[in-house]
Design a protein around this motif. Structure first.
Motif, PDB file in Angstrom:
ATOM      1  N   UNK A  75      22.879  85.195  36.266  1.00 50.41           N
ATOM      2  CA  UNK A  75      23.172  86.608  36.495  1.00 50.41           C
ATOM      3  C   UNK A  75      24.126  86.795  37.663  1.00 50.41           C
ATOM      4  N   UNK A  76      23.863  86.112  38.761  1.00 48.81           N
ATOM      5  CA  UNK A  76      24.715  86.229  39.936  1.00 48.81           C
ATOM      6  C   UNK A  76      26.086  85.606  39.694  1.00 48.81           C
ATOM      7  N   UNK A  77      26.130  84.494  38.938  1.00 50.17           N
ATOM      8  CA  UNK A  77      27.410  83.861  38.619  1.00 50.17           C
ATOM      9  C   UNK A  77      28.306  84.775  37.800  1.00 50.17           C
ATOM     10  N   UNK A  78      27.734  85.467  36.800  1.00 53.63           N
ATOM     11  CA  UNK A  78      28.512  86.408  35.989  1.00 53.63           C
ATOM     12  C   UNK A  78      28.998  87.573  36.851  1.00 53.63           C
ATOM     13  N   UNK A  79      28.107  88.096  37.686  1.00 53.13           N
ATOM     14  CA  UNK A  79      28.475  89.228  38.548  1.00 53.13           C
ATOM     15  C   UNK A  79      29.628  88.874  39.474  1.00 53.13           C
ATOM     16  N   UNK A  80      29.560  87.701  40.116  1.00 52.08           N
ATOM     17  CA  UNK A  80      30.633  87.287  41.016  1.00 52.08           C
ATOM     18  C   UNK A  80      31.946  87.071  40.278  1.00 52.08           C
ATOM     19  N   UNK A  81      31.874  86.498  39.061  1.00 49.31           N
ATOM     20  CA  UNK A  81      33.091  86.242  38.286  1.00 49.31           C
ATOM     21  C   UNK A  81      33.788  87.541  37.913  1.00 49.31           C
ATOM     22  N   UNK A  82      33.002  88.564  37.571  1.00 48.29           N
ATOM     23  CA  UNK A  82      33.587  89.844  37.164  1.00 48.29           C
ATOM     24  C   UNK A  82      34.030  90.658  38.370  1.00 48.29           C
ATOM     25  N   UNK A  83      33.150  90.753  39.382  1.00 49.00           N
ATOM     26  CA  UNK A  83      33.429  91.639  40.522  1.00 49.00           C
ATOM     27  C   UNK A  83      34.484  91.064  41.451  1.00 49.00           C
ATOM     28  N   UNK A  84      34.351  89.812  41.822  1.00 43.38           N
ATOM     29  CA  UNK A  84      35.250  89.219  42.812  1.00 43.38           C
ATOM     30  C   UNK A  84      36.369  88.378  42.186  1.00 43.38           C
ATOM     31  N   UNK A  85      36.063  87.685  41.091  1.00 42.57           N
ATOM     32  CA  UNK A  85      37.061  86.819  40.476  1.00 42.57           C
ATOM     33  C   UNK A  85      37.962  87.510  39.484  1.00 42.57           C
ATOM     34  N   UNK A  86      37.588  88.743  39.051  1.00 43.32           N
ATOM     35  CA  UNK A  86      38.362  89.484  38.047  1.00 43.32           C
ATOM     36  C   UNK A  86      38.633  88.612  36.810  1.00 43.32           C
ATOM     37  N   UNK A  87      37.624  87.866  36.414  1.00 42.97           N
ATOM     38  CA  UNK A  87      37.778  86.947  35.281  1.00 42.97           C
ATOM     39  C   UNK A  87      37.799  87.708  33.966  1.00 42.97           C
TER      40      UNK A  87
ATOM     41  N   UNK B 274      44.494 110.146  45.867  1.00 41.71           N
ATOM     42  CA  UNK B 274      43.135 110.658  46.030  1.00 41.71           C
ATOM     43  C   UNK B 274      42.133 109.790  45.273  1.00 41.71           C
ATOM     44  N   UNK B 275      42.544 109.323  44.093  1.00 40.40           N
ATOM     45  CA  UNK B 275      41.666 108.453  43.314  1.00 40.40           C
ATOM     46  C   UNK B 275      41.433 107.128  44.038  1.00 40.40           C
ATOM     47  N   UNK B 276      42.507 106.569  44.626  1.00 36.31           N
ATOM     48  CA  UNK B 276      42.364 105.323  45.383  1.00 36.31           C
ATOM     49  C   UNK B 276      41.418 105.510  46.562  1.00 36.31           C
ATOM     50  N   UNK B 277      41.571 106.659  47.251  1.00 37.88           N
ATOM     51  CA  UNK B 277      40.685 106.944  48.372  1.00 37.88           C
ATOM     52  C   UNK B 277      39.236 107.077  47.915  1.00 37.88           C
ATOM     53  N   UNK B 278      39.046 107.759  46.764  1.00 43.78           N
ATOM     54  CA  UNK B 278      37.687 107.898  46.227  1.00 43.78           C
ATOM     55  C   UNK B 278      37.105 106.545  45.830  1.00 43.78           C
ATOM     56  N   UNK B 279      37.964 105.673  45.282  1.00 43.48           N
ATOM     57  CA  UNK B 279      37.494 104.331  44.906  1.00 43.48           C
ATOM     58  C   UNK B 279      37.065 103.540  46.138  1.00 43.48           C
ATOM     59  N   UNK B 280      37.844 103.669  47.218  1.00 48.65           N
ATOM     60  CA  UNK B 280      37.476 102.973  48.450  1.00 48.65           C
ATOM     61  C   UNK B 280      36.134 103.471  48.983  1.00 48.65           C
ATOM     62  N   UNK B 281      35.941 104.784  48.898  1.00 50.02           N
ATOM     63  CA  UNK B 281      34.663 105.335  49.351  1.00 50.02           C
ATOM     64  C   UNK B 281      33.514 104.859  48.479  1.00 50.02           C
ATOM     65  N   UNK B 282      33.776 104.814  47.164  1.00 51.56           N
ATOM     66  CA  UNK B 282      32.733 104.331  46.254  1.00 51.56           C
ATOM     67  C   UNK B 282      32.383 102.876  46.537  1.00 51.56           C
ATOM     68  N   UNK B 283      33.419 102.067  46.839  1.00 54.51           N
ATOM     69  CA  UNK B 283      33.152 100.664  47.174  1.00 54.51           C
ATOM     70  C   UNK B 283      32.319 100.562  48.449  1.00 54.51           C
ATOM     71  N   UNK B 284      32.649 101.420  49.428  1.00 53.71           N
ATOM     72  CA  UNK B 284      31.870 101.415  50.659  1.00 53.71           C
ATOM     73  C   UNK B 284      30.431 101.842  50.399  1.00 53.71           C
ATOM     74  N   UNK B 285      30.287 102.896  49.564  1.00 54.42           N
ATOM     75  CA  UNK B 285      28.933 103.352  49.234  1.00 54.42           C
ATOM     76  C   UNK B 285      28.160 102.274  48.480  1.00 54.42           C
ATOM     77  N   UNK B 286      28.857 101.573  47.562  1.00 52.53           N
ATOM     78  CA  UNK B 286      28.197 100.522  46.788  1.00 52.53           C
ATOM     79  C   UNK B 286      27.752  99.383  47.707  1.00 52.53           C
ATOM     80  N   UNK B 287      28.650  99.020  48.664  1.00 50.43           N
ATOM     81  CA  UNK B 287      28.298  97.956  49.598  1.00 50.43           C
ATOM     82  C   UNK B 287      27.116  98.380  50.465  1.00 50.43           C
ATOM     83  N   UNK B 288      27.148  99.642  50.914  1.00 47.95           N
ATOM     84  CA  UNK B 288      26.048 100.143  51.727  1.00 47.95           C
ATOM     85  C   UNK B 288      24.754 100.180  50.917  1.00 47.95           C
ATOM     86  N   UNK B 289      24.861 100.622  49.656  1.00 46.23           N
ATOM     87  CA  UNK B 289      23.677 100.677  48.802  1.00 46.23           C
ATOM     88  C   UNK B 289      23.111  99.281  48.565  1.00 46.23           C
TER      89      UNK B 289
END
Length: 442
Positions: free
Chosen positions: A359-371, A221-236
């Protein structure tokens, strides 16, 4: 999936089996102590003490005292059991550990007081520990100790090295028919204790399996909620991009549209007057020049309104350091910022571009690169600024043009600069920005 009511029902069964084991052990301990005490009284009353002593290795010092002492110890076990159910079950903490430690001490005293004629109470104490200890390693340790204790507390083993009295010697005092009856009771009590313990273990395993299934369900259920949150974040994020585009469109329409419309109309007038009245045309061009400069001021004013709040309050270096510190504090990422320039001072559009790219470089490294670590260097190379953002994240074998990288590229190219991306070793953003050093930087 098991319901909460099912888990509660299983918990009640566990408590019931623990209570049954406690009651059975009370009966077994009382039966042994009372039997030895009563048989001793019979032997003394029938004046058979001499004959009996010739057939045994040793006898208890005071059977009556043993009876009372063992009953008190069983009362302590009952009190700790009730306390854990009524109060400590909802207040897990040091007191639970204290009661379990007390159970172990009481168990050792009971077995010792009974001269190791009965060790079934070890199973009771082990059951109490299994029900109340949550840590897996601690449970394994307790299980190992319980098994060792159960094996070492065996009468047949210890009687080889220690002078211990034996209940069977007291049973043999009676006739053959009575002996058979007494041996049967002793074996039944011992076997029944083992049966209850096995049933208890099965119930605990079933309860833990239900708990694991419930945890897995909650995880899904938590994984499903996380997926929904990611979708909401992308939509937002997309909605925010749309709102920003609309706002910029309105800003351009209101600011540039008005100015360019006036300039276009003025130029049309100049074309009509250029041959008829050169002087009037000159005045008209001067007016258009003034309108153009005013329009440029309006455009710059609009651009300045898009500046980050940090750049409004602080200089560029302080704003970058504040951003780095804030991101480091709210995440587990270590961010290092270095520059070879003591003073970072550029035009507003240049500062805004540098800040936004970092700012965008840090965001991408954390969000997508999991640095876990990011290095940012800002240095001067002749008439340009070299900005490098490198992280130790997962990198990217194929770099896809997303909104973030496209946005960075657009910002740098607006300043006539270049930006490249490398995902072979972590992810690296390299931006080269021509700077108007002579205008704002000394």
């Amino acid at each position: 999936m098991r319901s909460t009511n099912g888990n509660e029902s299983n918990q009640r069964r566990i408590w019931t089996l623990q209570g049954a084991m406690l009651a059975l052990n009370c009966v077994a301990v009382f039966a042994i102590c009372f039997f030895v005490y009563d048989t001793t009284q019979r032997i003394c009353a029938q004046y058979n003490a001499r004959t009996f002593l010739d057939t045994v290795v040793t006898i208890p010092a005071d059977p009556r005292e043993d009876l009372l002492f063992c009953m008190v110890l069983m009362g302590v076990l009952a009190a700790t059991f009730v306390a854990r159910i009524l109060w400590l079950e909802h207040h897990q903490g040091p007191w639970t550990a204290v009661t379990l430690a007390l159970d172990v001490v009481v168990c050792a005293l009971l077995i010792y007081r009974l001269d190791f004629n009965y060790n079934g109470v070890v199973l009771l104490v082990f059951a109490n520990v299994v029900a109340n200890v949550r840590d897996g390693k601690a449970k394994l340790l307790v299980a190992a100790l319980a098994i060792c204790g159960y094996l070492l507390a065996d009468y047949n083993l210890l009687s080889i090295y220690l002078p211990l009295y034996r209940v069977s010697d007291y049973i043999q005092y009676y006739t053959a028919d009575v002996q058979q009856y007494l041996f049967s009771i002793n074996n039944v009590l011992t076997s029944l204790n083992i049966v209850l313990f096995v049933a208890y273990c099965i119930c605990v395993i079933d309860w833990q399996r239900g708990t694991i299934e419930k945890v897995n369900q909650l995880y899904e259920e938590l994984q499903s909620a996380n997926q929904q949150l990611l979708q909401y974040a992308d939509m937002s994020e997309r909605m925010a991009q749309t709102r920003e585009r609309n706002r910029l469109a309105r800003e351009i329409h209101d600011t540039l549209g008005h100015t360019l419309t006036g300039i276009a109309a003025g130029l049309d007038a100049c074309l009509a007057l250029v041959e008829v009245s050169p002087e009037q045309t000159k005045k008209q061009l001067e007016l258009l020049s003034k309108v153009s400069r005013e329009g440029i001021k309006d455009v710059r004013r609009s651009v300045n309104e898009l500046r980050p709040d940090a750049l409004e309050r602080l200089n560029l270096r302080q704003a970058i350091e504040e951003m780095v510190q804030a991101m480091s504090q709210i995440s587990d990422v270590q961010i290092h910022f270095q520059t070879d320039q003591e003073r970072l001072q550029f035009d507003a559009d240049e500062e805004n571009a540098i800040y936004r790219v970092i700012q965008e470089g840090i965001t991408n490294a954390v969000r997508h690169g999991h640095a876990k670590e990011i290095w940012i260097t800002l240095s001067r190379r002749e008439q340009e600024v070299l900005l490098v953002i490198h992280d130790n994240g997962v990198g990217a074998a194929e770099i896809k043009k997303g909104f973030g990288t496209r946005h960075m590229k657009e910002r740098i190219e607006m300043l006539q600069g270049t930006v490249t991306f490398d995902g072979s070793d972590g992810f690296t953003v390299t931006a080269r920005i021509p700077i108007r050093w002579s205008e704002t930087y000394d």
